[in-house]
Design a protein around this motif. Structure first.
Motif, mmCIF file in Angstrom:
data_model
loop_
_atom_site.group_PDB
_atom_site.id
_atom_site.type_symbol
_atom_site.label_atom_id
_atom_site.label_comp_id
_atom_site.label_asym_id
_atom_site.label_seq_id
_atom_site.Cartn_x
_atom_site.Cartn_y
_atom_site.Cartn_z
ATOM 1 N N ILE A 120 26.740 49.099 39.975
ATOM 2 C CA ILE A 120 27.095 48.524 38.624
ATOM 3 C C ILE A 120 28.687 48.166 38.033
ATOM 4 O O ILE A 120 29.561 48.326 38.244
ATOM 5 C CB ILE A 120 26.371 50.198 38.055
ATOM 6 C CG1 ILE A 120 24.751 50.756 38.259
ATOM 7 C CG2 ILE A 120 26.949 50.767 36.431
ATOM 8 C CD1 ILE A 120 24.453 51.953 37.902
ATOM 9 N N CYS A 121 28.095 47.208 36.803
ATOM 10 C CA CYS A 121 30.021 47.225 36.787
ATOM 11 C C CYS A 121 30.663 48.409 36.413
ATOM 12 O O CYS A 121 30.147 49.169 34.868
ATOM 13 C CB CYS A 121 29.314 45.843 36.061
ATOM 14 S SG CYS A 121 31.054 45.608 35.145
ATOM 15 N N GLY A 122 31.932 48.888 36.351
ATOM 16 C CA GLY A 122 32.417 49.740 36.466
ATOM 17 C C GLY A 122 33.051 49.633 34.887
ATOM 18 O O GLY A 122 33.673 50.698 33.915
ATOM 19 N N GLY A 123 33.061 48.373 33.901
ATOM 20 C CA GLY A 123 33.934 47.988 33.010
ATOM 21 C C GLY A 123 32.124 48.243 31.423
ATOM 22 O O GLY A 123 32.584 49.397 30.692
ATOM 23 N N CYS A 124 31.461 48.222 32.094
ATOM 24 C CA CYS A 124 30.170 47.988 30.759
ATOM 25 C C CYS A 124 28.988 48.881 31.562
ATOM 26 O O CYS A 124 28.367 48.962 31.173
ATOM 27 C CB CYS A 124 30.029 46.580 30.341
ATOM 28 S SG CYS A 124 28.691 45.223 31.398
ATOM 29 N N HIS A 125 29.169 49.248 32.929
ATOM 30 C CA HIS A 125 28.106 50.174 33.639
ATOM 31 C C HIS A 125 26.595 49.221 33.463
ATOM 32 O O HIS A 125 25.330 49.997 32.905
ATOM 33 C CB HIS A 125 27.902 51.397 32.133
ATOM 34 C CG HIS A 125 29.113 51.919 32.594
ATOM 35 N ND1 HIS A 125 30.146 52.916 33.348
ATOM 36 C CD2 HIS A 125 29.973 52.084 31.344
ATOM 37 C CE1 HIS A 125 31.228 52.695 32.960
ATOM 38 N NE2 HIS A 125 31.441 52.803 31.693
ATOM 39 N N THR A 129 32.932 37.894 38.501
ATOM 40 C CA THR A 129 32.516 37.833 37.072
ATOM 41 C C THR A 129 31.675 38.955 36.266
ATOM 42 O O THR A 129 30.388 38.706 36.667
ATOM 43 C CB THR A 129 33.043 37.073 36.140
ATOM 44 O OG1 THR A 129 34.088 36.132 36.455
ATOM 45 C CG2 THR A 129 33.577 37.192 35.076
ATOM 46 N N CYS A 130 31.809 39.679 35.719
ATOM 47 C CA CYS A 130 30.979 40.783 35.519
ATOM 48 C C CYS A 130 29.162 39.825 34.449
ATOM 49 O O CYS A 130 30.262 39.362 33.533
ATOM 50 C CB CYS A 130 31.033 41.212 34.271
ATOM 51 S SG CYS A 130 29.454 42.219 33.926
ATOM 52 N N ASN A 131 28.326 39.817 34.951
ATOM 53 C CA ASN A 131 27.209 38.722 34.088
ATOM 54 C C ASN A 131 27.428 39.018 32.353
ATOM 55 O O ASN A 131 27.229 38.572 31.104
ATOM 56 C CB ASN A 131 26.250 38.811 34.189
ATOM 57 C CG ASN A 131 25.425 38.344 35.541
ATOM 58 O OD1 ASN A 131 26.599 38.787 36.513
ATOM 59 N ND2 ASN A 131 24.711 37.911 36.263
ATOM 60 N N TYR A 132 27.433 40.579 31.835
ATOM 61 C CA TYR A 132 27.151 40.351 30.952
ATOM 62 C C TYR A 132 28.560 41.077 30.262
ATOM 63 O O TYR A 132 28.908 41.060 28.625
ATOM 64 C CB TYR A 132 26.784 42.928 31.029
ATOM 65 C CG TYR A 132 26.097 42.252 31.600
ATOM 66 C CD1 TYR A 132 24.709 42.023 30.997
ATOM 67 C CD2 TYR A 132 25.450 42.878 33.025
ATOM 68 C CE1 TYR A 132 23.610 41.708 31.767
ATOM 69 C CE2 TYR A 132 24.411 42.812 33.695
ATOM 70 C CZ TYR A 132 23.280 41.877 33.203
ATOM 71 O OH TYR A 132 22.429 41.750 34.037
ATOM 72 N N CYS A 133 30.221 41.605 30.574
ATOM 73 C CA CYS A 133 31.160 42.172 29.556
ATOM 74 C C CYS A 133 32.068 40.710 30.071
ATOM 75 O O CYS A 133 33.601 40.505 29.222
ATOM 76 C CB CYS A 133 31.429 43.108 30.012
ATOM 77 S SG CYS A 133 31.752 43.816 31.809
ATOM 78 N N GLY A 134 32.337 39.979 31.374
ATOM 79 C CA GLY A 134 33.101 39.048 32.032
ATOM 80 C C GLY A 134 34.260 39.737 32.487
ATOM 81 O O GLY A 134 35.367 38.855 32.672
HETATM 82 ZN ZN ZN Z 1 30.458 43.605 32.952
#
Ligand code: ZN
Length: 237
Positions: A202-207, A226-231
């Motif tokens: 899980i991305c620690g930025g956008c979860h 890079t996170c696909n969702y939040c960059g």
């Molecule tokens: Zn993210």
């Protein structure tokens, strides 16, 4: 054992810690003039109230003065009539002047009643002015104190941020992956944090749950994923 890539991430994380605090301080510093202005606006309202009370008091004083002048001019008029009475020939003329005097005396009485009422209003206006002046002085002291608290806060923040910027300048030259640094800086301008940990996929930025290939790539050394969702940029904790 710490690998080369890990330590690059470590340096970027150290940089991020500085950048987060720098940004926090910059925001707070930017807000301070506005906060001071709110204080000063509050004081301006009190000044307006005091000025209004003063105008009111002066207005009443002027009205009283005006009435006094009107009374005085009527008294003069009566004196003049009395002076002329000696030269009157008939009782009828005398009666006419007496009735004129009586009517002027009636006017004087009316004016004096009005004056008494204004005097009591003036006392109230004086009391109000005293209250407004007192509250203005109290408020001015509070505002002065608050403004100086803001000034102290700004000075201490300026000092802190200068120190942090100096630390930042020390950290940056040690980052060998300059492409990562550029990427980090670009993402950081748009996000609260540029570099976030990935935990249990899980991305620690956008979860958001990341696709397995992304999780896999993050584990590989030498790339910054890079996170696909939040960059945001991902690293493995
Ligand atoms: Zn993210």
């Amino acid at each position: 054992m710490e690998t080369g890539t890990d330590s690059e991430i470590g340096k970027l994380l150290a940089l991020q810690e500085l950048d987060v605090r720098i940004r926090q301080i910059e925001r707070e510093l930017k807000d301070i003039p506005e906060r001071k202005k709110l204080e000063e606006d509050r004081l301006a309202t009190h000044k307006q109230d005091a000025t209004k009370a003063e105008d009111n008091q002066k207005g009443r004083q002027a009205s009283i003065k005006e009435l006094e002048l009107e009374v005085e001019s009527r008294r003069q008029k009566i004196l003049k009539i009395r002076g002329q009475q000696a030269e009157l020939k008939t009782n009828k003329e005398f009666q006419a002047t007496e009735s004129e005097i009586k009517s002027i005396q009636g006017e004087i009485k009316g004016l004096e009643d009005k004056e008494l009422e204004l005097m009591s209003n003036l006392e109230e206006a004086n009391r109000q002015l005293g209250d407004r002046k007192k509250s203005l002085a109290d408020e001015a002291a509070v505002v002065q104190r608050d403004v100086s608290v803001w000034d102290d806060r700004a000075a201490s923040l300026e000092k802190e941020v200068a120190g942090l910027r100096a630390q930042r300048q020390d950290v940056v030259p040690h980052i060998r992956e300059t492409a990562w640094l550029k990427l980090y800086e670009r993402v950081f301008t748009r996000k609260d944090r540029a570099l976030v940990p990935i935990e249990a996929g899980i991305c620690g930025g956008c979860h958001m749950q990341l696709p397995p290939y992304v999780v896999h790539d993050v584990k590989k050394q030498g790339t910054l994923v890079t996170c696909n969702y939040c960059g945001r940029l991902l690293f493995e904790k």
